[in-house]
Design a protein around this motif. Structure first.
Motif, PDB file in Angstrom:
ATOM      1  N   PHE A 591       0.838  -1.204   0.000  1.00  0.00           N
ATOM      2  CA  PHE A 591       0.000   0.000   0.000  1.00  0.00           C
ATOM      3  C   PHE A 591       0.865   1.243   0.000  1.00  0.00           C
ATOM      4  CE2 PHE A 591      -2.717   3.092   2.448  1.00  0.00           C
ATOM      5  CZ  PHE A 591      -3.609   3.330   1.413  1.00  0.00           C
ATOM      6  N   MET A 592       0.369   2.262  -0.685  1.00  0.00           N
ATOM      7  CA  MET A 592       1.095   3.521  -0.827  1.00  0.00           C
ATOM      8  C   MET A 592       1.524   4.070   0.535  1.00  0.00           C
ATOM      9  SD  MET A 592      -2.052   6.091  -1.750  1.00  0.00           S
ATOM     10  CE  MET A 592      -3.095   6.745  -0.436  1.00  0.00           C
ATOM     11  N   GLY A 593       2.689   4.665   0.562  1.00  0.00           N
ATOM     12  CA  GLY A 593       3.255   5.199   1.793  1.00  0.00           C
ATOM     13  C   GLY A 593       4.167   4.217   2.477  1.00  0.00           C
ATOM     14  N   GLY A 594       3.873   2.933   2.324  1.00  0.00           N
ATOM     15  CA  GLY A 594       4.745   1.924   2.912  1.00  0.00           C
ATOM     16  C   GLY A 594       6.116   1.923   2.281  1.00  0.00           C
ATOM     17  N   GLU A 595       6.182   2.322   1.015  1.00  0.00           N
ATOM     18  CA  GLU A 595       7.460   2.265   0.303  1.00  0.00           C
ATOM     19  C   GLU A 595       8.444   3.319   0.791  1.00  0.00           C
ATOM     20  OE1 GLU A 595       5.323   5.434  -2.076  1.00  0.00           O
ATOM     21  OE2 GLU A 595       4.788   3.669  -0.858  1.00  0.00           O
ATOM     22  N   PHE A 596       7.988   4.324   1.536  1.00  0.00           N
ATOM     23  CA  PHE A 596       8.940   5.265   2.123  1.00  0.00           C
ATOM     24  C   PHE A 596       8.749   5.380   3.642  1.00  0.00           C
ATOM     25  CE2 PHE A 596       5.487   8.082   0.597  1.00  0.00           C
ATOM     26  CZ  PHE A 596       5.185   8.805   1.742  1.00  0.00           C
ATOM     27  N   ALA A 597       8.126   4.346   4.232  1.00  0.00           N
ATOM     28  CA  ALA A 597       7.988   4.265   5.691  1.00  0.00           C
ATOM     29  C   ALA A 597       7.212   5.447   6.250  1.00  0.00           C
ATOM     30  CB  ALA A 597       9.354   4.144   6.362  1.00  0.00           C
ATOM     31  N   GLN A 598       6.018   5.654   5.706  1.00  0.00           N
ATOM     32  CA  GLN A 598       5.153   6.708   6.247  1.00  0.00           C
ATOM     33  C   GLN A 598       5.002   6.503   7.746  1.00  0.00           C
ATOM     34  OE1 GLN A 598       2.671   8.901   4.450  1.00  0.00           O
ATOM     35  NE2 GLN A 598       1.150   9.204   6.033  1.00  0.00           N
ATOM     36  N   ASP A 599       5.203   7.563   8.515  1.00  0.00           N
ATOM     37  CA  ASP A 599       5.142   7.474   9.973  1.00  0.00           C
ATOM     38  C   ASP A 599       3.711   7.344  10.477  1.00  0.00           C
ATOM     39  OD1 ASP A 599       7.790   7.480  10.837  1.00  0.00           O
ATOM     40  OD2 ASP A 599       7.954   9.646  10.612  1.00  0.00           O
ATOM     41  N   ARG A 600       2.838   8.227   9.950  1.00  0.00           N
ATOM     42  CA  ARG A 600       1.472   8.273  10.457  1.00  0.00           C
ATOM     43  C   ARG A 600       0.628   7.176   9.821  1.00  0.00           C
ATOM     44  NH1 ARG A 600      -1.056  14.177   9.894  1.00  0.00           N
ATOM     45  NH2 ARG A 600      -0.386  13.902   7.727  1.00  0.00           N
ATOM     46  N   GLU A 601      -0.374   6.755  10.570  1.00  0.00           N
ATOM     47  CA  GLU A 601      -1.374   5.863  10.016  1.00  0.00           C
ATOM     48  C   GLU A 601      -2.065   6.562   8.852  1.00  0.00           C
ATOM     49  OE1 GLU A 601      -3.986   3.132  12.629  1.00  0.00           O
ATOM     50  OE2 GLU A 601      -5.269   4.852  12.181  1.00  0.00           O
ATOM     51  N   TRP A 602      -2.404   5.794   7.820  1.00  0.00           N
ATOM     52  CA  TRP A 602      -3.066   6.376   6.651  1.00  0.00           C
ATOM     53  C   TRP A 602      -4.456   6.881   7.016  1.00  0.00           C
ATOM     54  CZ3 TRP A 602      -7.364   3.986   3.962  1.00  0.00           C
ATOM     55  CH2 TRP A 602      -7.792   4.730   2.856  1.00  0.00           C
ATOM     56  N   HIS A 603      -4.831   8.007   6.429  1.00  0.00           N
ATOM     57  CA  HIS A 603      -6.184   8.545   6.564  1.00  0.00           C
ATOM     58  C   HIS A 603      -6.649   9.015   5.198  1.00  0.00           C
ATOM     59  CE1 HIS A 603      -9.633  10.977   7.793  1.00  0.00           C
ATOM     60  NE2 HIS A 603      -9.574  10.335   8.952  1.00  0.00           N
ATOM     61  N   HIS A 604      -7.884   8.670   4.868  1.00  0.00           N
ATOM     62  CA  HIS A 604      -8.378   8.946   3.515  1.00  0.00           C
ATOM     63  C   HIS A 604      -8.579  10.425   3.239  1.00  0.00           C
ATOM     64  CE1 HIS A 604     -12.076   8.833   5.968  1.00  0.00           C
ATOM     65  NE2 HIS A 604     -12.599   9.632   5.052  1.00  0.00           N
ATOM     66  N   ASP A 605      -8.616  11.247   4.287  1.00  0.00           N
ATOM     67  CA  ASP A 605      -8.878  12.677   4.092  1.00  0.00           C
ATOM     68  C   ASP A 605      -7.623  13.532   4.135  1.00  0.00           C
ATOM     69  OD1 ASP A 605     -11.560  12.735   3.544  1.00  0.00           O
ATOM     70  OD2 ASP A 605     -12.187  12.878   5.635  1.00  0.00           O
ATOM     71  N   ARG A 606      -6.469  12.931   3.942  1.00  0.00           N
ATOM     72  CA  ARG A 606      -5.247  13.722   3.848  1.00  0.00           C
ATOM     73  C   ARG A 606      -4.264  12.992   2.942  1.00  0.00           C
ATOM     74  NH1 ARG A 606      -4.266  12.182   9.822  1.00  0.00           N
ATOM     75  NH2 ARG A 606      -3.033  10.265   9.632  1.00  0.00           N
TER      76      ARG A 606
END
Length: 751
Positions: A591-606
């Motif tokens: 899932f998108m964001g995982g490839e650069f180690a997104q810190d925050r949990e994903w949210h559909h409104d941002r």
């Protein structure tokens, strides 16, 4: 006379309405029918409206509420025939001959309009079409039902058709008739329950819905078109008349190649995307399809993914459902642009060498009143009994797969995305909820099948028909099951008793491996089997390894947030985990964001936190994913035998004390094997001997501890010699340095 009426009419003083005298003209339509037409209660308007013979004469009746006067204009010679008012909104003109080609000139307070008469046209649905619909054999129902711009002789307009077998009356309402359900009541085909009407003059872009009276003559909430191919922008809920796609496709070579590909033996690495939250523009709005084509596609190319998987793009009313509660199964969401724009996005992906998979939801639909719920006043698309028809977890409704019409509605939707938008695959959501009648239900709150079992036989038959049809008609298209149970044969061929899917999400691998990775390395030795167990059943299905959106929402945290230890160790753990995933048998999804180690949990409104790429550790993970995808594509041993036991061999699977795993991947005769070694502790392990099948030099293709990725750069210098010392049944061995919390990927150098 006022209103342009002819001599011989009287006017009621109390209403000011012109009334016809009692003549033979008035007798052509019974009084009770006149009132029903006037009030929009007549379910058989074609028996009375339009041109009809009456004795030696002909009459044309029309409904035109709010009109001051109505005239019939014959196009042949321009001759006009005034219509008389016989009810508030019903006008009738009489002629001594059949009106072959005419228009209605209607005088309204805002001015005159000249329109074609919908009731002058014969039905467009043929007997063959009606029979095929009734038996569930209409393969592409969306090509006929819904709203379609058509030309009949020299008249252009829109043909509307809808299934509502238990309605007493169905009308098309829209911005072209002031949303007045009395004006365009549809023709009913009794046996099939289909209604249709051709309305001249309506154009692409018109907004519309259906207005229905139920079997008790009660007015229902306005319904959106189940077969709509375009909608207005949510939260507005109207359907929109879609123009035929006008795109010029440039993907002929892609489509031809796709049809001949053996996907089981090719690399597949999928980038899962929620399109409205991937990236926003400078004004704080989600990128539309055009901007995504110019920004997302190059990014996916640079990262080396083979496919983009879009979370559902079928139109949905509630943004918080992420598209998993769709209400228009034939329409791409208006949130990101027009159907043409979506088609151009897919075309651009194909030109760039990227496949497109779309999440598709056939398990349930939302209970919004403008949708399928109680569509004609009865449980039409859903089950009558809530023990069969309601998803308690999601407050949604379950399709009645046993109805031919529902079966072909869903199958037609699946094929629509492939035929019209060149989809390379469907990922079918929530398959487990379709397969089991007792899914997430306590005892006593579900109804067994006819054999007394818990299997949903009708849903099984639908899924098998879906996969057989796609395999037969859309060669090379993937159908992927999100199926979370141990249902046998999800990817087995239908003729062998299976469901026939191309791939199944390996939810067991996902849960076990994430559970392992979140543990402190000190305790991983006690859970060593969490990473080995997936190889016990790895060949029972054709698996896809998912790290999907579901794993980074609802308080679970992001992938990087679930890794234990200080900041450096968390990143090292995630890099090692990706190395393990990309070398494990099975196709890949991230899932998108995982490839650069997104810190925050994903949210559909941002949008994703792209600023994190200013940090070398985040940028290092992104580079690692790109390099792993490159290895996956260029090393046949990592993809060619994903679903064959001959493609995998444990070298070390029992070193629980050191939490080390080593295994070989094979790609068949003549293909160099790949050795993967994972050290899931922060200890550097020197002189760690691992058996290999051949001697000579082995190249370190990837070291997740490399300083290129933000690691400590412990390793083996790039090349290691395998000596003739046997080890664990292997004729040769490597004496390795195992970096901390890292995965090594090695390959023999062959001349």
């Amino acid at each position: 006379m006022p209103g342009g009426l002819s001599e011989g009419h009287s006017v009621r003083a109390e209403t000011g309405m012109a009334v016809a005298p009692a003549t033979s003209v008035a007798a052509c339509i019974p009084t009770e029918v006149l009132h029903a037409l006037d009030e929009g209660r007549c379910g058989t308007p074609f028996e009375w409206l339009g041109p009809h013979r009456h004795g030696d004469d002909w009459y044309v009746a029309t409904v035109a509420h709010g009109a001051a006067a109505v005239e019939l204009v014959l196009l042949r010679d321009g001759e006009t025939w005034p219509a008389q008012r016989f009810a508030e909104g019903v006008f009738i003109a009489t002629l001594p001959h059949k009106p072959e080609n005419y228009r209605l000139r209607i005088q309204r307070p805002a001015g005159k309009e000249v329109i074609g008469d919908p009731y002058a046209f014969a039905p467009l649905l043929t007997e063959g079409t009606l029979r095929a619909f009734c038996t569930g054999e209409l393969r592409h129902p969306g090509d006929l039902l819904g709203a379609h711009v058509v030309h009949i002789n020299d008249v252009s307009g829109v043909h509307f058709s809808v299934w509502a077998p238990n309605a007493q009356r169905v009308s098309v309402v829209g911005d072209f008739n002031q949303w007045d359900g009395r004006r365009h009541v549809m023709r009913r085909h009794d046996h099939e329950g289909l209604w249709e009407i051709f309305i001249p003059g309506v154009k692409a872009g018109a907004l519309y819905k259906f207005e229905l009276l139920d079997h008790n003559q009660h007015l229902l909430p306005l319904k959106a078109d189940p077969f709509a191919r375009q909608t207005e922008l949510p939260p507005a809920t109207a359907s929109m008349v879609a123009a035929p796609l006008s795109i010029t496709w440039h993907d002929a070579s892609w489509m031809a190649h796709r049809a001949s590909v053996d996907h089981e033996r090719t690399p597949i690495s999928i980038y899962e995307v929620h399109a409205t939250s991937w990236q926003w523009d400078k004004s704080g709005q989600p990128l539309d399809w055009h901007a995504l084509a110019t920004q997302l596609i190059p990014y996916v190319q640079a990262q080396g993914f083979t496919h983009i998987e879009l979370m559902p793009v079928t139109e949905y009313p509630f943004g918080g459902s992420w598209g998993y509660q769709p209400i228009a199964m034939y329409a791409p969401t208006a949130r990101l642009g027009s159907p043409d724009a979506f088609a151009r996005f897919v075309d651009s992906c194909h030109v760039a060498g990227i496949g497109v998979i779309v999440d598709w939801v056939s398990a349930h639909f939302p209970s919004d009143e403008h949708g399928l719920r109680d569509f004609d006043g009865t449980k039409l698309y859903e089950h009558r009994d809530p023990r069969e028809g309601v998803h308690q977890d999601w407050d949604t409704l379950i399709y009645n797969y046993g109805r031919h019409e529902v079966h072909q509605y869903l199958l037609g939707s699946a094929l629509h995305w492939m035929r019209h938008y060149h989809m390379d695959g469907l990922r079918v959501d929530a398959v487990a909820s379709m397969l089991y009648r007792d899914y997430s239900r306590p005892e006593g709150e579900w109804i067994p099948n006819k054999h007394g079992g818990r299997e949903n036989l009708e849903a099984i038959a639908f899924l098998q028909a879906l996969n057989e049809t796609v395999a037969r008609e859309q060669s090379g298209v993937l159908v992927i099951a999100e199926e979370s149970t141990a249902w046998p044969g999800v990817t087995r061929h239908v003729h062998e008793g299976g469901l026939g899917f191309s791939y199944k999400w390996n939810m067991g691998w996902m849960h076990d491996s994430l559970e392992y990775m979140k543990r402190d390395p000190l305790y991983r030795r006690y859970h060593h089997h969490d990473l080995t167990f997936s190889l016990v059943y790895a060949w029972s299905e054709k698996f896809l390894l998912p790290l999907s959106h579901d794993e980074v929402v609802h308080g679970k945290g992001s992938l990087i947030a679930r890794m234990p230890g200080d900041r450096w160790r968390r990143f090292a753990n995630l890099r090692a985990y990706f190395g393990f995933m990309w070398t494990h048998p099975g196709k890949k999804l991230l899932f998108m964001g995982g490839e650069f180690a997104q810190d925050r949990e994903w949210h559909h409104d941002r949008p994703l936190d792209w600023h994190l790429l200013d940090d070398p550790l985040h940028r290092g993970v992104q580079q690692l994913v790109a390099d792993l995808n490159s290895l996956l594509v260029h090393e046949p041993a990592l993809h060619r035998c994903d679903h064959e036991p001959e493609g995998f061999q444990w070298v070390i699977g029992d070193d629980t004390h050191a939490s080390v795993y080593a295994y070989l991947r094979f790609g068949g005769e003549g293909v160099p094997p790949i050795l993967a070694v994972c050290n899931f502790t922060p200890e550097v392990r020197r002189n760690y001997r691992i058996g290999v099948p051949e001697g000579g030099m082995w190249r370190e293709l990837c070291n997740t501890d490399s300083n290129h990725y933000g690691g400590s750069n412990v390793g083996n210098g790039g090349l290691i010699h395998a000596d003739s010392q046997g080890c664990r049944g292997m004729p040769c061995s490597l004496n390795l340095v195992l970096p901390p919390l890292a995965t090594l990927i090695l390959r023999p150098e062959r001349s």
